[in-house]
Scaffold this motif. Structure first.
Motif, PDB file in Angstrom:
ATOM      1  N   HIS A  63     -24.355  45.017 -10.861  1.00  5.82           N
ATOM      2  CA  HIS A  63     -24.403  46.059  -9.844  1.00  5.82           C
ATOM      3  C   HIS A  63     -23.289  47.064 -10.100  1.00  5.82           C
ATOM      4  CE1 HIS A  63     -27.430  44.203  -7.299  1.00  5.82           C
ATOM      5  NE2 HIS A  63     -26.845  43.049  -7.541  1.00  5.82           N
ATOM      6  N   LYS A  64     -23.536  48.313  -9.721  1.00  2.61           N
ATOM      7  CA  LYS A  64     -22.546  49.366  -9.939  1.00  2.61           C
ATOM      8  C   LYS A  64     -21.221  49.035  -9.249  1.00  2.61           C
ATOM      9  CE  LYS A  64     -21.759  54.270  -9.715  1.00  2.61           C
ATOM     10  NZ  LYS A  64     -21.890  55.436  -8.914  1.00  2.61           N
ATOM     11  N   GLN A  65     -21.284  48.389  -8.077  1.00  2.38           N
ATOM     12  CA  GLN A  65     -20.061  48.025  -7.361  1.00  2.38           C
ATOM     13  C   GLN A  65     -19.242  47.015  -8.161  1.00  2.38           C
ATOM     14  OE1 GLN A  65     -23.131  48.081  -6.144  1.00  2.38           O
ATOM     15  NE2 GLN A  65     -23.141  49.397  -4.345  1.00  2.38           N
ATOM     16  N   VAL A  66     -19.915  46.085  -8.804  1.00  2.31           N
ATOM     17  CA  VAL A  66     -19.233  45.091  -9.634  1.00  2.31           C
ATOM     18  C   VAL A  66     -18.559  45.796 -10.810  1.00  2.31           C
ATOM     19  CG1 VAL A  66     -19.556  43.095 -11.157  1.00  2.31           C
ATOM     20  CG2 VAL A  66     -20.762  43.200  -8.959  1.00  2.31           C
ATOM     21  N   ILE A  67     -19.281  46.710 -11.435  1.00  2.72           N
ATOM     22  CA  ILE A  67     -18.718  47.463 -12.560  1.00  2.72           C
ATOM     23  C   ILE A  67     -17.502  48.252 -12.085  1.00  2.72           C
ATOM     24  CG2 ILE A  67     -19.124  49.326 -14.219  1.00  2.72           C
ATOM     25  CD1 ILE A  67     -20.435  46.625 -14.977  1.00  2.72           C
ATOM     26  N   GLY A  68     -17.580  48.859 -10.912  1.00  7.26           N
ATOM     27  CA  GLY A  68     -16.446  49.607 -10.374  1.00  7.26           C
ATOM     28  C   GLY A  68     -15.213  48.740 -10.223  1.00  7.26           C
ATOM     29  N   THR A  69     -15.398  47.523  -9.725  1.00 13.86           N
ATOM     30  CA  THR A  69     -14.285  46.585  -9.577  1.00 13.86           C
ATOM     31  C   THR A  69     -13.713  46.200 -10.935  1.00 13.86           C
ATOM     32  OG1 THR A  69     -15.190  45.714  -7.522  1.00 13.86           O
ATOM     33  CG2 THR A  69     -13.636  44.300  -8.705  1.00 13.86           C
TER      34      THR A  69
END
Length: 149
Positions: A63-69
């Motif tokens: 997920h994009k949120q995981v990549i952001g983290t």
């Protein structure tokens, strides 16, 4: 027969692929002491000139949120920076630093050593056939293609 014995004697696809994934992640993480196995979702797909986070999410299946983290963590480690995308100044590129490029090279070398070791264990032709089959199965299992998630 107990369920644990049954699974040990005849592991399912999820268990087998997880075992292989975790073993490969450990070996790759060992190639660069500052990274964690989860950072491979970014580092394995990162281009030298950088990528948008959405592209990294798509390539890695995260997920994009995981990549952001993960990018936040890698930025704190000094391995990547966020820079304006020349094609769209509103967007950001995740770009490896010199240290990040060295980590990517070390990861590539470690992955080559893992693949060489595995090919040596089962034979080069069998290993190539395994990789082709695994790639086909992964492509068939991609969400949105009608295959079960």
């Amino acid at each position: 027969m107990r369920r644990s014995e049954q699974k040990r004697n005849n592991p399912d696809l999820g268990a087998l692929t997880a075992r292989l994934l975790f073993a490969v992640q450990r070996q790759l993480a060992d190639s660069h002491a500052r990274t964690k196995p989860r950072h491979g979702a970014v580092m394995a797909y990162l281009d030298e000139q950088g990528n948008r986070a959405t592209e990294l999410a798509e390539l890695s299946g995260q997920h994009k949120q995981v990549i952001g983290t993960l990018v936040d963590e890698l930025e704190a480690l000094g391995l990547v920076t966020r820079e304006p995308d020349p094609a769209d100044r509103r967007a950001k590129l995740v770009v490896p630093t010199a240290t990040g490029l060295a980590a990517m090279k070390a990861g590539d070398e470690a992955m080559a050593a893992v693949e060489q070791r595995l090919a040596g264990a089962i034979g080069h032709e069998d290993y190539l056939a395994f990789k082709r089959t695994l790639q086909r199965l992964a492509e068939l299992s991609t969400p949105g293609d009608g295959a079960p998630d």
